[in-house]
Design a protein around this motif. Sequence first.
Motif, PDB file in Angstrom:
ATOM      1  N   ALA A   1     -70.568 -47.462 -81.050  1.00 11.00           N
ATOM      2  CA  ALA A   1     -71.559 -46.379 -80.985  1.00 11.00           C
ATOM      3  C   ALA A   1     -72.970 -46.956 -81.046  1.00 11.00           C
ATOM      4  N   ASP A   2     -73.863 -46.385 -80.264  1.00 15.29           N
ATOM      5  CA  ASP A   2     -75.254 -46.836 -80.256  1.00 15.29           C
ATOM      6  C   ASP A   2     -76.043 -46.096 -81.333  1.00 15.29           C
ATOM      7  N   ASP A   3     -75.658 -46.321 -82.584  1.00 14.38           N
ATOM      8  CA  ASP A   3     -76.349 -45.646 -83.674  1.00 14.38           C
ATOM      9  C   ASP A   3     -77.487 -46.526 -84.186  1.00 14.38           C
ATOM     10  N   THR A   4     -78.116 -46.088 -85.279  1.00 20.22           N
ATOM     11  CA  THR A   4     -79.196 -46.889 -85.841  1.00 20.22           C
ATOM     12  C   THR A   4     -78.651 -48.245 -86.247  1.00 20.22           C
ATOM     13  N   LYS A   5     -79.288 -49.303 -85.767  1.00 24.34           N
ATOM     14  CA  LYS A   5     -78.816 -50.639 -86.081  1.00 24.34           C
ATOM     15  C   LYS A   5     -79.977 -51.510 -86.523  1.00 24.34           C
ATOM     16  N   MET A   6     -79.678 -52.341 -87.489  1.00 29.90           N
ATOM     17  CA  MET A   6     -80.661 -53.290 -87.984  1.00 29.90           C
ATOM     18  C   MET A   6     -80.067 -54.676 -87.859  1.00 29.90           C
ATOM     19  N   ALA A   7     -80.869 -55.604 -87.385  1.00 31.11           N
ATOM     20  CA  ALA A   7     -80.371 -56.961 -87.187  1.00 31.11           C
ATOM     21  C   ALA A   7     -81.463 -57.958 -87.520  1.00 31.11           C
ATOM     22  N   VAL A   8     -81.069 -59.029 -88.214  1.00 33.63           N
ATOM     23  CA  VAL A   8     -81.987 -60.137 -88.469  1.00 33.63           C
ATOM     24  C   VAL A   8     -81.986 -61.006 -87.222  1.00 33.63           C
ATOM     25  N   LEU A   9     -83.167 -61.248 -86.645  1.00 37.96           N
ATOM     26  CA  LEU A   9     -83.251 -62.024 -85.419  1.00 37.96           C
ATOM     27  C   LEU A   9     -83.078 -63.505 -85.715  1.00 37.96           C
ATOM     28  N   CYS A  10     -82.423 -64.178 -84.784  1.00 45.07           N
ATOM     29  CA  CYS A  10     -82.071 -65.588 -84.976  1.00 45.07           C
ATOM     30  C   CYS A  10     -83.303 -66.460 -85.167  1.00 45.07           C
ATOM     31  N   GLY A  11     -83.290 -67.256 -86.240  1.00 40.37           N
ATOM     32  CA  GLY A  11     -84.320 -68.253 -86.458  1.00 40.37           C
ATOM     33  C   GLY A  11     -85.660 -67.719 -86.910  1.00 40.37           C
ATOM     34  N   ARG A  12     -85.716 -66.456 -87.340  1.00 41.84           N
ATOM     35  CA  ARG A  12     -87.015 -65.874 -87.690  1.00 41.84           C
ATOM     36  C   ARG A  12     -86.877 -64.970 -88.897  1.00 41.84           C
ATOM     37  N   ASP A  13     -87.980 -64.839 -89.639  1.00 35.68           N
ATOM     38  CA  ASP A  13     -88.036 -63.877 -90.745  1.00 35.68           C
ATOM     39  C   ASP A  13     -88.374 -62.513 -90.156  1.00 35.68           C
ATOM     40  N   THR A  14     -87.443 -61.973 -89.403  1.00 33.60           N
ATOM     41  CA  THR A  14     -87.700 -60.747 -88.657  1.00 33.60           C
ATOM     42  C   THR A  14     -86.448 -59.881 -88.623  1.00 33.60           C
ATOM     43  N   VAL A  15     -86.640 -58.592 -88.851  1.00 33.21           N
ATOM     44  CA  VAL A  15     -85.552 -57.621 -88.734  1.00 33.21           C
ATOM     45  C   VAL A  15     -85.895 -56.644 -87.620  1.00 33.21           C
ATOM     46  N   GLN A  16     -84.959 -56.442 -86.697  1.00 33.02           N
ATOM     47  CA  GLN A  16     -85.134 -55.416 -85.665  1.00 33.02           C
ATOM     48  C   GLN A  16     -84.461 -54.135 -86.112  1.00 33.02           C
ATOM     49  N   ILE A  17     -85.172 -53.026 -85.933  1.00 34.43           N
ATOM     50  CA  ILE A  17     -84.633 -51.698 -86.240  1.00 34.43           C
ATOM     51  C   ILE A  17     -84.579 -50.902 -84.947  1.00 34.43           C
ATOM     52  N   ARG A  18     -83.383 -50.442 -84.599  1.00 28.68           N
ATOM     53  CA  ARG A  18     -83.212 -49.628 -83.406  1.00 28.68           C
ATOM     54  C   ARG A  18     -82.863 -48.219 -83.830  1.00 28.68           C
ATOM     55  N   PRO A  19     -83.681 -47.234 -83.498  1.00 21.52           N
ATOM     56  CA  PRO A  19     -83.418 -45.847 -83.917  1.00 21.52           C
ATOM     57  C   PRO A  19     -82.099 -45.321 -83.367  1.00 21.52           C
ATOM     58  N   GLU A  20     -81.604 -44.289 -84.019  1.00 24.00           N
ATOM     59  CA  GLU A  20     -80.333 -43.697 -83.620  1.00 24.00           C
ATOM     60  C   GLU A  20     -80.390 -43.140 -82.212  1.00 24.00           C
ATOM     61  N   THR A  21     -81.487 -42.511 -81.872  1.00 24.76           N
ATOM     62  CA  THR A  21     -81.669 -41.988 -80.525  1.00 24.76           C
ATOM     63  C   THR A  21     -82.934 -42.580 -79.934  1.00 24.76           C
ATOM     64  N   SER A  22     -82.925 -42.769 -78.623  1.00 24.88           N
ATOM     65  CA  SER A  22     -84.107 -43.325 -77.968  1.00 24.88           C
ATOM     66  C   SER A  22     -85.313 -42.430 -78.203  1.00 24.88           C
ATOM     67  N   ARG A  23     -86.437 -43.050 -78.465  1.00 25.33           N
ATOM     68  CA  ARG A  23     -87.652 -42.283 -78.660  1.00 25.33           C
ATOM     69  C   ARG A  23     -88.813 -43.072 -78.087  1.00 25.33           C
ATOM     70  N   SER A  24     -89.869 -42.390 -77.763  1.00 28.63           N
ATOM     71  CA  SER A  24     -91.062 -43.064 -77.264  1.00 28.63           C
ATOM     72  C   SER A  24     -92.229 -42.724 -78.175  1.00 28.63           C
ATOM     73  N   TYR A  25     -93.152 -43.648 -78.278  1.00 27.39           N
ATOM     74  CA  TYR A  25     -94.302 -43.461 -79.149  1.00 27.39           C
ATOM     75  C   TYR A  25     -95.563 -43.223 -78.331  1.00 27.39           C
ATOM     76  N   ASP A  26     -96.433 -42.381 -78.879  1.00 28.39           N
ATOM     77  CA  ASP A  26     -97.777 -42.246 -78.356  1.00 28.39           C
ATOM     78  C   ASP A  26     -98.580 -43.399 -78.952  1.00 28.39           C
ATOM     79  N   PHE A  27     -98.820 -44.431 -78.140  1.00 26.95           N
ATOM     80  CA  PHE A  27     -99.480 -45.622 -78.666  1.00 26.95           C
ATOM     81  C   PHE A  27    -100.904 -45.337 -79.131  1.00 26.95           C
TER      82      PHE A  27
END
Length: 339
Positions: free
Chosen positions: A255-281
């Motif tokens: 399922a393409d639900d909310t997922k969090m992943a530590v990116l390889c080789g970096r002090d970085t976490v990616q957060i992917r929302p449960e549903t696609s969304r767009s931001y007003d930059f």
Amino acid sequence: MNDRYSRQILFPGIGPDGQASLQTKHALILGAGALGSAAAETLVRAGVGELTIIDRDYVEWSNLPRQQLYGEKEAEAKMPKAVAAKERLQAIRSDAVIHSLVMDATAEKLEDIAPGLDILIDGSDNFDIRFILNDLSQKYRIPWVFGACAGSYGMSFTIIPGETPCLQCILPAIPAFSVTCETDGVIAPAVQMTSAYQTAEALKILSGRTEAVQTKLTLFDVWKNQHHAIQVGKTKKDTCPSCGTSPAYAHLAGADDTKMAVLCGRDTVQIRPETSRSYDFTYLETKLSRHGRVQKNPYLLSCALPDYRLVVFRDGRVLVHGTKKVEQAKAIYEKYFLS
């Protein structure tokens, strides 16, 4: 055909028929980092007709020693790798058809683009996505070329559905990495050697010379001058859930639900929302500028906080730089984006 490809045509392994075949093929390169950017450049220069490049990240200064498509301009602008790769590749060969997708490669999205692909090239940095690639390859009968490297060490294996073992079959035979990019870094020659094996295999398949495909798992260490080729044909299993007699393709069913992943080789976490969304930059820039310095381009917006850096993509993904702790990253995300 002009003399652009004359040296490849003179090579007996390709010849005029093989070169003509290359120009009709469509390759997917998953990941536009070290391995992916090297593969993309080789295939475009070789005359492969169409490439789809998928990458979820952007160019950083630490990429430049080994990711050969990018320079200081792209790192300064924080350009998405897929976009920067396409720009550079079109400058190399203007008639190449290149699709650049700035996104997280989920099973659902990959299945949408699988029809029409002739080969899958692994430029990823984790086994979760490789198992998705493996199931995609078996379900749609698309050859794929596995590759991985860390430190001075690399490996490659070519998987042809119906003929070779798949990744699910041979995984127990693959030595666990004692080093990772995170713990021991990686040097460019290891990347280039791994990519050379991958792209040689790709050219064999795309030019119709499958009889020349390497059937062994290749492993090497360019620093210690070691090279091994392991015969893995007997690892193919009828009970394999990916390539066996009753495949389940379980890795395509996630399922393409909310997922969090530590990116390889970096002090970085990616957060992917449960549903696609767009931001007003524009709105987001105003909101985040109260907390830190904001920089943006058409594809992403970044904000430098005192202890962290946030990067927001158009598809709703957020990178939290400065931590490997998922719960900490989640708290930061909720504070700045959900409050």
